[in-house]
Design an enzyme around this catalytic site. Structure first.
Site, PDB file in Angstrom:
ATOM      1  N   ASP A  76      62.302  11.086  73.731  1.00  0.00           N
ATOM      2  CA  ASP A  76      63.748  11.223  73.962  1.00  0.00           C
ATOM      3  C   ASP A  76      64.098  11.064  75.453  1.00  0.00           C
ATOM      4  O   ASP A  76      64.686  11.967  76.055  1.00  0.00           O
ATOM      5  CB  ASP A  76      64.248  12.584  73.472  1.00  0.00           C
ATOM      6  CG  ASP A  76      63.934  12.832  72.014  1.00  0.00           C
ATOM      7  OD1 ASP A  76      64.126  11.913  71.208  1.00  0.00           O
ATOM      8  OD2 ASP A  76      63.490  13.952  71.680  1.00  0.00           O
ATOM      9  N   GLY A 164      63.496  22.759  60.460  1.00  0.00           N
ATOM     10  CA  GLY A 164      63.795  23.016  59.072  1.00  0.00           C
ATOM     11  C   GLY A 164      65.247  23.325  58.788  1.00  0.00           C
ATOM     12  O   GLY A 164      65.608  23.595  57.642  1.00  0.00           O
ATOM     13  N   ASN A 211      74.448  19.077  63.462  1.00  0.00           N
ATOM     14  CA  ASN A 211      73.279  19.696  64.068  1.00  0.00           C
ATOM     15  C   ASN A 211      73.421  19.527  65.579  1.00  0.00           C
ATOM     16  O   ASN A 211      73.497  18.401  66.081  1.00  0.00           O
ATOM     17  CB  ASN A 211      72.007  19.019  63.560  1.00  0.00           C
ATOM     18  CG  ASN A 211      70.759  19.808  63.894  1.00  0.00           C
ATOM     19  OD1 ASN A 211      70.830  20.923  64.395  1.00  0.00           O
ATOM     20  ND2 ASN A 211      69.605  19.229  63.618  1.00  0.00           N
ATOM     21  N   ALA A 212      73.468  20.630  66.302  1.00  0.00           N
ATOM     22  CA  ALA A 212      73.835  20.620  67.723  1.00  0.00           C
ATOM     23  C   ALA A 212      72.670  20.205  68.615  1.00  0.00           C
ATOM     24  O   ALA A 212      72.206  20.956  69.473  1.00  0.00           O
ATOM     25  CB  ALA A 212      74.367  21.982  68.142  1.00  0.00           C
ATOM     26  N   ILE A 213      72.198  18.965  68.418  1.00  0.00           N
ATOM     27  CA  ILE A 213      71.162  18.409  69.286  1.00  0.00           C
ATOM     28  C   ILE A 213      71.541  16.980  69.653  1.00  0.00           C
ATOM     29  O   ILE A 213      72.461  16.385  69.087  1.00  0.00           O
ATOM     30  CB  ILE A 213      69.770  18.429  68.627  1.00  0.00           C
ATOM     31  CG1 ILE A 213      69.721  17.487  67.419  1.00  0.00           C
ATOM     32  CG2 ILE A 213      69.387  19.845  68.219  1.00  0.00           C
ATOM     33  CD1 ILE A 213      68.314  17.308  66.867  1.00  0.00           C
ATOM     34  N   ASP A 214      70.813  16.405  70.614  1.00  0.00           N
ATOM     35  CA  ASP A 214      70.933  14.987  70.983  1.00  0.00           C
ATOM     36  C   ASP A 214      72.272  14.667  71.644  1.00  0.00           C
ATOM     37  O   ASP A 214      72.937  13.685  71.289  1.00  0.00           O
ATOM     38  CB  ASP A 214      70.734  14.083  69.766  1.00  0.00           C
ATOM     39  CG  ASP A 214      69.309  14.060  69.261  1.00  0.00           C
ATOM     40  OD1 ASP A 214      68.443  14.641  69.936  1.00  0.00           O
ATOM     41  OD2 ASP A 214      69.064  13.475  68.202  1.00  0.00           O
ATOM     42  N   SER A 231      72.701  14.994  64.461  1.00  0.00           N
ATOM     43  CA  SER A 231      71.433  14.562  63.905  1.00  0.00           C
ATOM     44  C   SER A 231      71.444  14.870  62.419  1.00  0.00           C
ATOM     45  O   SER A 231      71.552  16.032  62.024  1.00  0.00           O
ATOM     46  CB  SER A 231      70.285  15.292  64.600  1.00  0.00           C
ATOM     47  OG  SER A 231      69.069  15.078  63.919  1.00  0.00           O
ATOM     48  N   PHE A 232      71.367  13.822  61.577  1.00  0.00           N
ATOM     49  CA  PHE A 232      71.381  13.978  60.126  1.00  0.00           C
ATOM     50  C   PHE A 232      72.641  14.749  59.697  1.00  0.00           C
ATOM     51  O   PHE A 232      73.719  14.489  60.203  1.00  0.00           O
ATOM     52  CB  PHE A 232      70.083  14.632  59.653  1.00  0.00           C
ATOM     53  CG  PHE A 232      68.876  13.737  59.804  1.00  0.00           C
ATOM     54  CD1 PHE A 232      68.188  13.302  58.682  1.00  0.00           C
ATOM     55  CD2 PHE A 232      68.421  13.319  61.043  1.00  0.00           C
ATOM     56  CE1 PHE A 232      67.072  12.474  58.812  1.00  0.00           C
ATOM     57  CE2 PHE A 232      67.315  12.497  61.181  1.00  0.00           C
ATOM     58  CZ  PHE A 232      66.645  12.070  60.054  1.00  0.00           C
ATOM     59  N   TRP A 233      72.561  15.663  58.768  1.00  0.00           N
ATOM     60  CA  TRP A 233      73.700  16.417  58.266  1.00  0.00           C
ATOM     61  C   TRP A 233      74.898  15.504  58.018  1.00  0.00           C
ATOM     62  O   TRP A 233      74.810  14.569  57.252  1.00  0.00           O
ATOM     63  CB  TRP A 233      74.023  17.598  59.193  1.00  0.00           C
ATOM     64  CG  TRP A 233      72.908  18.604  59.207  1.00  0.00           C
ATOM     65  CD1 TRP A 233      71.845  18.629  60.070  1.00  0.00           C
ATOM     66  CD2 TRP A 233      72.682  19.658  58.276  1.00  0.00           C
ATOM     67  NE1 TRP A 233      70.974  19.640  59.744  1.00  0.00           N
ATOM     68  CE2 TRP A 233      71.456  20.300  58.645  1.00  0.00           C
ATOM     69  CE3 TRP A 233      73.389  20.148  57.175  1.00  0.00           C
ATOM     70  CZ2 TRP A 233      70.943  21.379  57.945  1.00  0.00           C
ATOM     71  CZ3 TRP A 233      72.870  21.241  56.488  1.00  0.00           C
ATOM     72  CH2 TRP A 233      71.667  21.837  56.867  1.00  0.00           C
ATOM     73  N   GLU A 270      70.769   9.761  64.221  1.00  0.00           N
ATOM     74  CA  GLU A 270      70.764  10.759  65.291  1.00  0.00           C
ATOM     75  C   GLU A 270      70.727  10.067  66.647  1.00  0.00           C
ATOM     76  O   GLU A 270      70.845   8.844  66.756  1.00  0.00           O
ATOM     77  CB  GLU A 270      69.585  11.708  65.133  1.00  0.00           C
ATOM     78  CG  GLU A 270      68.219  11.052  65.158  1.00  0.00           C
ATOM     79  CD  GLU A 270      67.095  12.033  64.839  1.00  0.00           C
ATOM     80  OE1 GLU A 270      67.367  13.228  64.606  1.00  0.00           O
ATOM     81  OE2 GLU A 270      65.928  11.605  64.806  1.00  0.00           O
TER      82      GLU A 270
END
Length: 486
Positions: A76, A164, A211-214, A231-233, A270
């Site tokens: 990343d 997960g 999803n609180a990333i990236d 990310s996804f979701w 993502e």
């Protein structure tokens, strides 16, 4: 596929590709020693490139850029070029809090060709993050950094999560300089930016969340900043933020826009990154599955819009909020699963799983491409041509105190870079030269490098010299030739 299963697979994949780093002897977290792994690009001491004061390095043509030195394990990558010309990459921390588990730093002083490991932003993960996850498993490392500058302050966003699910956070650190030798250098923890799960994003769909990333930061034409995240979701969202805090505006949930969603099982999208070019905003994302080594299916896709809020359409006019997205960079040659990208200027930084690394196959490695803009779209050269020697070095005989020069040339795509080595035991072992000469592209399309040994002494009589030309797909050594000193 549910997001929960996807992240379980991602955890297993990361554990596998980082396992060599994690089983190595622990390093003091306050040092800038590179992770103790033996890879094709890190098997010897750090390589420095010879560059005299005022010397100009060759301008890159569009296409893949060969990188040497410390280029793994990098996952990343967030690329930024400082005002003094130093290139920096910030990357995901090592698993199981190896070396602190915090964001790693890598730097280059020769326009992104030769890289050195520069340590981590902190010695340990902030205590408040552990408190946030105190009801269960603690994050083993910090993920997916983003680096941007505004009004003299550098904003470093990073994520922490629990594999997960989407119990995740994106947080912020700031600094006034990227130079670790500057007396004012300090990454200051600014705490939480956003967390998930989150509600209030869509009154018509109360269950919609991200999803609180990236995180990836972009400003619109008026200078208003936004954070792309997800990310996804339910895919990728655009969150309005504000300067100088670098955090969301008031009531940001109701002002957030869902800009990309594949509407397919698992929704594998993502790593959003938005950049502006010639009046369009380009949304780069990673499709499919990373972190599975040779089985990774990650790829980079893109769409563009005239407004930062979208809609982002691909080359065929398909909306990325609905399954669109033109794949522009995919696995090729020894590059498997490219993704996790960022953009700075006309350069795309990404990680991939290196099939040419014989010591640790498919170790996560830094990739760079200079974007070729064609008819308003970013294109990337995915030609695969292994390095091939076109000119062998010649043996040299010189008097004591004189200069000896060895020259070699090769072809390949991406253009190969020469790393010179010497042996003082008849070729039984080889050591990289401390200061490496620049490899230059010739008008004939070859890549030439000349090693100069100044004022050689008689104790170097019998020294063997060779060049190892390498690119992302492999490497080749020239003949070993001798140095005679009278």
């Amino acid at each position: 596929m549910t997001k929960s299963r996807s992240w379980a697979a991602r955890a297993a994949g990361l554990a596998a590709v980082f396992s060599f780093a994690l089983t190595a002897a622990a390093l003091p977290p306050t040092t800038a020693t590179a992770p103790a792994v033996a890879t094709a690009s890190t098997a010897a001491a750090p390589v420095k490139t010879q560059k005299e004061p005022g010397q100009k390095l060759q301008t890159d043509l569009p296409g893949g850029k060969t990188v040497v030195g410390r280029t793994s394990p990098i996952h990343d990558p967030a690329l930024i070029v400082d005002g003094d010309g130093t290139w920096y990459v910030y990357s995901t921390g090592l698993l199981n809090r190896e070396n602190g588990g915090t964001i790693q730093i890598w730097s280059s002083s020769d326009q992104g060709t030769t890289w050195e490991y520069s340590g981590t932003i902190w010695d340990q993960i902030p205590t408040w993050i552990d408190e946030h996850f105190s009801d269960g498993e603690l994050p083993g490392n910090l993920w997916a950094p983003e680096i941007t500058e505004h009004n003299g302050t550098y904003y470093l966003y990073y994520s922490a999560s629990r594999f997960g699910g989407n119990n995740s956070i994106t947080a912020l650190a700031t600094n006034t300089t990227l130079d670790p030798h500057d007396p004012d250098y300090e990454w200051v923890d600014q705490g939480l930016v956003v967390s998930s799960p989150v509600s209030g994003l869509d009154p018509a769909n109360p269950g919609k969340t991200f999803n609180a990333i990236d995180a990836g930061i972009v400003e619109d034409a008026d200078g208003t900043p936004y954070m792309a995240i997800g990310s996804f979701w339910y895919g990728i969202f655009l969150v309005p933020i504000e300067w100088p805090t670098g955090k969301p505006v008031a009531d940001w949930q109701s002002k957030t826009v869902n800009i990309a969603d594949r509407f397919m099982p698992g929704n594998p999208i993502e790593a959003p990154y938005i950049t502006e070019h010639d009046g369009y905003y380009y949304l780069f994302v990673s499709f499919d599955s990373c972190c599975r080594g040779a089985d990774s299916t990650y790829k980079v896709a893109v769409g563009r819009a005239t407004s930062v809020k979208g809609p982002y359409l691909d080359k065929d006019g398909r909306d990325m909020f609905g399954g669109g997205g033109s794949v522009v960079l995919d696995s090729h040659g020894a590059i498997t699963g490219p993704g996790g990208q960022s953009v700075f200027g006309d350069y795309l930084a990404f990680h991939y799983y290196d099939g040419s690394n014989q010591a640790i196959p498919y170790f996560p490695t830094l990739g760079l491409q200079k974007i070729n803009w064609v008819d308003g779209w970013p294109t990337f050269d995915q030609t695969v041509e292994l390095p091939a020697v076109q000119q062998q070095p010649k043996a040299q005989a010189v008097g004591a105190g004189k200069k000896a020069a060895f020259s070699a040339a090769a072809t390949g795509t991406p253009g190969p870079v020469a790393v010179w080595e010497t042996s003082s035991d008849g070729g039984a072992s080889w050591q990289q030269v401390d200061i490496q000469p620049v490899t230059r592209r010739t008008d004939e399309g070859t890549y030439r490098s000349t090693l100069e040994l100044a004022a050689v002494s008689t104790d170097r009589d019998g020294l063997l010299v060779r060049a190892v030309f390498q690119n992302a797909h492999g490497k080749v050594s020239t003949d070993a030739v001798g140095l005679s000193v009278k």
